[in-house]
Design a protein around this motif. Structure first.
Motif, PDB file in Angstrom:
ATOM      1  N   LEU A  55     -44.560   9.438 -23.005  1.00 50.86           N
ATOM      2  CA  LEU A  55     -43.940   8.895 -21.795  1.00 50.86           C
ATOM      3  C   LEU A  55     -42.486   8.539 -22.045  1.00 50.86           C
ATOM      4  O   LEU A  55     -41.608   8.800 -21.208  1.00 50.86           O
ATOM      5  CB  LEU A  55     -44.716   7.659 -21.329  1.00 50.86           C
ATOM      6  N   ASP A  56     -42.211   7.956 -23.216  1.00 53.48           N
ATOM      7  CA  ASP A  56     -40.833   7.608 -23.557  1.00 53.48           C
ATOM      8  C   ASP A  56     -39.966   8.865 -23.663  1.00 53.48           C
ATOM      9  O   ASP A  56     -38.814   8.872 -23.224  1.00 53.48           O
ATOM     10  CB  ASP A  56     -40.817   6.837 -24.880  1.00 53.48           C
ATOM     11  N   GLN A  57     -40.529   9.913 -24.228  1.00 55.50           N
ATOM     12  CA  GLN A  57     -39.786  11.170 -24.321  1.00 55.50           C
ATOM     13  C   GLN A  57     -39.505  11.749 -22.939  1.00 55.50           C
ATOM     14  O   GLN A  57     -38.406  12.259 -22.670  1.00 55.50           O
ATOM     15  CB  GLN A  57     -40.578  12.174 -25.161  1.00 55.50           C
ATOM     16  N   LYS A  58     -40.492  11.661 -22.042  1.00 54.29           N
ATOM     17  CA  LYS A  58     -40.291  12.152 -20.674  1.00 54.29           C
ATOM     18  C   LYS A  58     -39.220  11.331 -19.955  1.00 54.29           C
ATOM     19  O   LYS A  58     -38.343  11.888 -19.264  1.00 54.29           O
ATOM     20  CB  LYS A  58     -41.607  12.084 -19.900  1.00 54.29           C
ATOM     21  N   ARG A  59     -39.281  10.010 -20.120  1.00 53.43           N
ATOM     22  CA  ARG A  59     -38.274   9.173 -19.464  1.00 53.43           C
ATOM     23  C   ARG A  59     -36.899   9.375 -20.069  1.00 53.43           C
ATOM     24  O   ARG A  59     -35.877   9.228 -19.374  1.00 53.43           O
ATOM     25  CB  ARG A  59     -38.693   7.701 -19.567  1.00 53.43           C
ATOM     26  N   ASP A  60     -36.849   9.721 -21.350  1.00 54.17           N
ATOM     27  CA  ASP A  60     -35.579  10.067 -21.973  1.00 54.17           C
ATOM     28  C   ASP A  60     -34.990  11.308 -21.314  1.00 54.17           C
ATOM     29  O   ASP A  60     -33.789  11.386 -21.047  1.00 54.17           O
ATOM     30  CB  ASP A  60     -35.786  10.302 -23.465  1.00 54.17           C
ATOM     31  N   GLY A  61     -35.862  12.293 -21.044  1.00 60.40           N
ATOM     32  CA  GLY A  61     -35.410  13.483 -20.332  1.00 60.40           C
ATOM     33  C   GLY A  61     -34.975  13.176 -18.911  1.00 60.40           C
ATOM     34  O   GLY A  61     -33.986  13.734 -18.412  1.00 60.40           O
ATOM     35  N   ASP A  62     -35.722  12.272 -18.241  1.00 59.42           N
ATOM     36  CA  ASP A  62     -35.342  11.882 -16.878  1.00 59.42           C
ATOM     37  C   ASP A  62     -33.987  11.192 -16.863  1.00 59.42           C
ATOM     38  O   ASP A  62     -33.162  11.437 -15.967  1.00 59.42           O
ATOM     39  CB  ASP A  62     -36.404  10.947 -16.283  1.00 59.42           C
ATOM     40  N   LEU A  63     -33.745  10.335 -17.852  1.00 57.90           N
ATOM     41  CA  LEU A  63     -32.462   9.642 -17.927  1.00 57.90           C
ATOM     42  C   LEU A  63     -31.333  10.636 -18.188  1.00 57.90           C
ATOM     43  O   LEU A  63     -30.257  10.552 -17.568  1.00 57.90           O
ATOM     44  CB  LEU A  63     -32.504   8.584 -19.031  1.00 57.90           C
ATOM     45  N   ALA A  64     -31.575  11.580 -19.093  1.00 57.55           N
ATOM     46  CA  ALA A  64     -30.546  12.592 -19.374  1.00 57.55           C
ATOM     47  C   ALA A  64     -30.262  13.431 -18.132  1.00 57.55           C
ATOM     48  O   ALA A  64     -29.097  13.752 -17.838  1.00 57.55           O
ATOM     49  CB  ALA A  64     -30.998  13.485 -20.532  1.00 57.55           C
ATOM     50  N   ALA A  65     -31.322  13.768 -17.374  1.00 61.04           N
ATOM     51  CA  ALA A  65     -31.131  14.550 -16.153  1.00 61.04           C
ATOM     52  C   ALA A  65     -30.365  13.751 -15.099  1.00 61.04           C
ATOM     53  O   ALA A  65     -29.499  14.307 -14.402  1.00 61.04           O
ATOM     54  CB  ALA A  65     -32.488  14.990 -15.601  1.00 61.04           C
ATOM     55  N   ALA A  66     -30.672  12.448 -14.984  1.00 61.57           N
ATOM     56  CA  ALA A  66     -29.965  11.617 -14.007  1.00 61.57           C
ATOM     57  C   ALA A  66     -28.485  11.485 -14.366  1.00 61.57           C
ATOM     58  O   ALA A  66     -27.604  11.571 -13.496  1.00 61.57           O
ATOM     59  CB  ALA A  66     -30.615  10.239 -13.920  1.00 61.57           C
TER      60      ALA A  66
END
Length: 323
Positions: A55-66
């Motif tokens: 989940l942390d890795q996914k949210r890291d990707g979401d933050l990078a995308a944002a």
């Protein structure tokens, strides 16, 4: 005075062995239950850590995308700001345009890829429109019709804007070759008039402002979610680390070993290899060893009950602070 004869102590030793075995079974059962619970809890925590890490890795990707979306919006704004300046003069370089149109929130390293992409699109459209031949051959009689056909071949709204700017530059080059009109009047550039009388300018600005706010809110939400997931992962790993050092297992093993030695091993060895006839002192020693095993057993139970019932001080402080 007659000396006391040794008494057959086989029944006593057998009773001690059976009683010791019962105590060992009780302590061993408690220990086994504790180990099963620890293993189950460890497996659950390990699974939880893996899930939280994913989940942390996914949210890291979401933050990078944002953040990338915000950067893309800044890049689009920068290209929009330099659009006219560059299309009117294709010889202007990045440093010159950035110094004129950049702002403090942008960096050269971040904006350079967007400028390079814009320049590449301009160069591709120049080749696609065959600008070199248009300039060399001069303005054709059917230019208005030909201009419309050229623009229809260009796909994409932004690419069409670039194509229009390139063709305006071609027309400007043609006008520069013609004799000047009386009093120096060469006609008005209608593209400038279109910019001034743009009825949708305010509407587009409002839409772009709302879009920008949405992007910034997405970044803040992604940052908050990322921070929360990092905290959850840290807490789960700390709990797993503490579980790797369980309390009470060492004393339980010592108690189990003491009862087994004093209540089972020694009486059983006496029954097997020694004489069953024991003096009063020897019988007292075996009974005393068993009683000591009982004392150790009940002390262990008291210790475990106290450890389970006692509430950690930090928990009470946290409850009092929260209320």
């Amino acid at each position: 005075m007659a000396q006391a004869q040794p008494v057959d102590s086989a029944p006593l030793l057998s009773t001690l062995v059976q009683s010791g075995a019962a105590l060992v079974a009780i302590v061993g059962g408690l220990l086994a239950a504790r180990l099963v619970a620890l293993v189950s809890e460890r497996v659950a925590l390990e699974r939880r850590v893996r899930e939280l890490a994913q989940l942390d890795q996914k949210r890291d990707g979401d933050l990078a995308a944002a953040r990338k979306a915000v950067l893309d919006d800044d890049g689009a704004d920068f290209v929009e700001a330099i659009f006219d300046s560059y299309v009117e003069n294709l010889t202007r370089d990045f440093e010159d345009l950035f110094s004129e149109h950049g702002n403090e929130s942008l960096t050269r390293g971040e904006m350079r890829p967007y400028f390079d992409g814009f320049v590449l699109q301009v160069a591709e459209l120049e080749d696609e429109l065959n600008v070199a031949n248009l300039i060399d051959e001069g303005r054709p009689d059917d230019w208005d019709e030909l201009r419309g056909e050229l623009l229809l071949k260009v796909k994409g709204q932004f690419r069409q804007r670039i194509a229009e700017g390139i063709l305006v530059g071609v027309e400007r080059d043609w006008r520069s070759r013609r004799p000047r009109a009386p009093l120096g009047f060469e006609g008005m550039d209608m593209s400038l008039l279109a910019k001034i009388n743009d009825p949708l300018r305010a509407t587009r600005y409002a839409i772009e402002s709302n879009y920008r706010r949405d992007l910034e809110r997405n970044v803040m939400s992604a940052e908050a979610a990322k921070a929360a997931s990092e905290l959850e992962v840290t807490q789960a790993r700390q709990a797993l680390s503490l579980l790797s050092k369980p309390e009470g297992l060492g004393p339980a093993l010592l108690v189990l070993a003491g009862i087994a030695i004093g209540g089972i091993v020694l009486p059983l060895m006496q029954l097997t290899f020694g004489s069953s006839g024991l003096s009063t002192l020897n019988r007292a020693m075996y009974v005393g060893a068993f009683i000591l095993s009982l004392v150790v057993f009940f002390f262990y139970l008291w210790f475990e009950m106290r450890r389970v019932v006692k509430v950690p001080k930090g928990v009470l402080d946290g409850n009092s602070a929260s209320t």
